[in-house]
Write an enzyme that holds these catalytic residues in place. Sequence first.
Site, PDB file in Angstrom:
ATOM      1  N   HIS A 188       5.398   5.977  -6.148  1.00 49.29           N
ATOM      2  CA  HIS A 188       5.511   7.347  -5.448  1.00 49.29           C
ATOM      3  C   HIS A 188       4.728   8.324  -6.523  1.00 49.29           C
ATOM      4  CE1 HIS A 188       6.744   7.275  -2.109  1.00 49.29           C
ATOM      5  NE2 HIS A 188       6.370   7.305  -1.453  1.00 49.29           N
ATOM      6  N   GLU A 431       5.325   0.470   8.477  1.00 49.30           N
ATOM      7  CA  GLU A 431       6.048   0.120   7.767  1.00 49.30           C
ATOM      8  C   GLU A 431       6.983  -0.834   7.737  1.00 49.30           C
ATOM      9  OE1 GLU A 431       6.082   3.906   5.274  1.00 49.30           O
ATOM     10  OE2 GLU A 431       7.364   4.918   7.069  1.00 49.30           O
ATOM     11  N   ASP A 455       4.737   0.509   1.970  1.00 48.49           N
ATOM     12  CA  ASP A 455       5.979  -0.726   2.536  1.00 48.49           C
ATOM     13  C   ASP A 455       5.665  -1.540   3.031  1.00 48.49           C
ATOM     14  OD1 ASP A 455       8.104   1.333   1.492  1.00 48.49           O
ATOM     15  OD2 ASP A 455       7.739   3.575   2.474  1.00 48.49           O
ATOM     16  N   CYS A 502      -2.443   4.026   7.044  1.00 50.51           N
ATOM     17  CA  CYS A 502      -2.460   5.254   5.682  1.00 50.51           C
ATOM     18  C   CYS A 502      -1.862   5.244   4.725  1.00 50.51           C
ATOM     19  CB  CYS A 502      -1.472   6.945   6.131  1.00 50.51           C
ATOM     20  SG  CYS A 502       0.193   6.162   6.442  1.00 50.51           S
TER      21      CYS A 502
HETATM   22  C1  PEP Z   1       3.627   3.471   3.399  1.00 46.57           C
HETATM   23  O1  PEP Z   1       4.984   2.666   2.843  1.00 46.57           O
HETATM   24  O2  PEP Z   1       2.702   2.947   3.533  1.00 46.57           O
HETATM   25  C2  PEP Z   1       3.329   5.308   3.419  1.00 46.57           C
HETATM   26  C3  PEP Z   1       2.339   5.379   3.593  1.00 46.57           C
HETATM   27  O3  PEP Z   1       3.679   5.868   3.068  1.00 46.57           O
HETATM   28  P1  PEP Z   1       5.062   6.382   1.603  1.00 46.57           P
HETATM   29  O4  PEP Z   1       3.757   5.116   0.299  1.00 46.57           O
HETATM   30  O5  PEP Z   1       5.308   7.335   0.736  1.00 46.57           O
HETATM   31  O6  PEP Z   1       6.101   5.401   1.198  1.00 46.57           O
HETATM   32 MG    MG Z   2       6.356   4.476   3.156  1.00 42.62          MG
END
Ligand code: PEP
Ligand code: MG
Length: 543
Positions: A188, A431, A455, A502
């Site tokens: 992140h 995810e 994920d 996303c």
């Molecule tokens: C993902 O898992 O692709 C996602 C967009 O959520 P995060 O990266 O915040 O876990």
């Molecule tokens: Mg995620």
Amino acid sequence: MYKYVGKGVFKAVAIGKVSVFKRNEASVKRVHISDTEHEKERLACAKRRSIKQLKQIYEKALKEVGETGAQIFDVHMLMIEDDDYNESIDNIIETQHVNAEYAVAVTADNFAEMFSQVDDSYMQARAADIRDISNRIISNLSEEGEQESTSTGRMIVCADDLAPSETVSLDKERVLAFVTAHGSTNSHTAILARNMNIPAVIGVGEEFLANLSDGTEMIVDGYTGEIYIEPDCDIRKKYEEKMQEDNEKKELLYALKGKDNVTLCGTSVEVYANIGGVDNIAAVLMNDAGGIGLFRSEFLYLEGDDYPDEEKQFNAYRKVLESMAGKKVIIRTLDIGADKQADYFHLDKEENPALGFRAIRICLSNPSIFKTQLRALYRASVYGRLGIMFPMVTSESEVERIKEMCEEVKRELKGSGIEYSDTVELGIMIETPAAAIISDRLAPMVDFFSIGTNDLTQYVLACDRQNPKLDEFCDTHHEAIMRLIKITVDNAHQYGAWAGICGELAADMSLTETFLRMGIDELSVSPGYVLKLRDTIRHIKLI
Ligand code: PEP
Ligand code: MG
């Protein structure tokens, strides 16, 4: 000149001066001192500086998140003046003849321990506040000589690693680039760097920190992952030219503002932006995104030391919706746990945090936390075009429980005469492999799917996204992932939902054509990639 190589996570170049990230919890040494009066003067000076800083933070928070959100800093100022707290510090200095840092640290431990024993969640939360103000005083004690005013301008932040909560609390306007010794490309922190639109290199290895101090000259190349400490004239010149080239390319991309995201054969797709907070909106608008495809709301929870209340959340959501002036804004509910930790949640340490108590699991198990967020979201919904999306879903029963909770919140708002929009879209993140595989059952229950490839990749390939050693095994183009995306899009369309991506893969332009051929409806990427993606789409021919 020293050169190191890590992994670039945002393609851009920066030339500037280093600011070595100092963790507040720096270990405090017990030092014997004879002049206790002098020690108390040092302390008074550090407290004055702390209050001055808190006043500035309060003003900033007031503008960004409103009165309720800013109040905590007011409380911190009062705590610094608290008689019992100050008496304890003075006593320790005088009776034990020790340095002020040590006296503050011991007092903080005692008070925090005392607060956390009280059977009251408000008082327990104050334990974190007392540690916070004490850390501030300690760091000001070690920064005597007005150091704080020397580092003006934007700096290259260098650290061993940065936790998501540390990244969010940095002053974004002052960060020119990031360089960390550790970290993985899908962490992140890397994602936040991309959202902030700044060059970032991670996994450089610890040795680079040994050759740094505040103010050292550095070049960060987010394309190649190279960093140069005290660059020589030739390298500097090369990178100045590269920056000039990048700026010219950027100008060309800006010419795409206002244009459609449409292929040469006429297929259109929505290009939205991912954000981590209100601070990123300027970049979204500057890059002309069609909407916000993912607002990671958990960063609101990570930037403070207590749960953000309904008012603070409402103000943030309202601000995003208003700024986007009628364009779609998809806000994801709290996705905390795994690498995103906030002390006040008191989450147990887990053997496998990514497979653990996180995201929707926490929300469904703690209805009051979940309902506070849903109330804030529905209240804000009248200020724009809102979609609410839920992370880490694996089953139909979870979606049923989520929807019941939304209905309950709407009933309560209606009962109190509070307005909300009737057109809020509800969606889930795809995810987990389970969600992708049963997407035919989930699609009729929602308005949209947003595929979280970060994920999804870690769960499908059994590759912990936090583990940098696995980057080479983590084939984001793996056939298994592509097939699950295709299944998800097909099922969404068959049952009347739309589907977007996303996760970071949405910005992988070598896959844009593949996604368009699958019929993807929306791609949501870091703001800095929006125009590049638009350019890519406009060069694709599907038939
Ligand atoms: C993902 O898992 O692709 C996602 C967009 O959520 P995060 O990266 O915040 O876990
Ligand atoms: Mg995620």
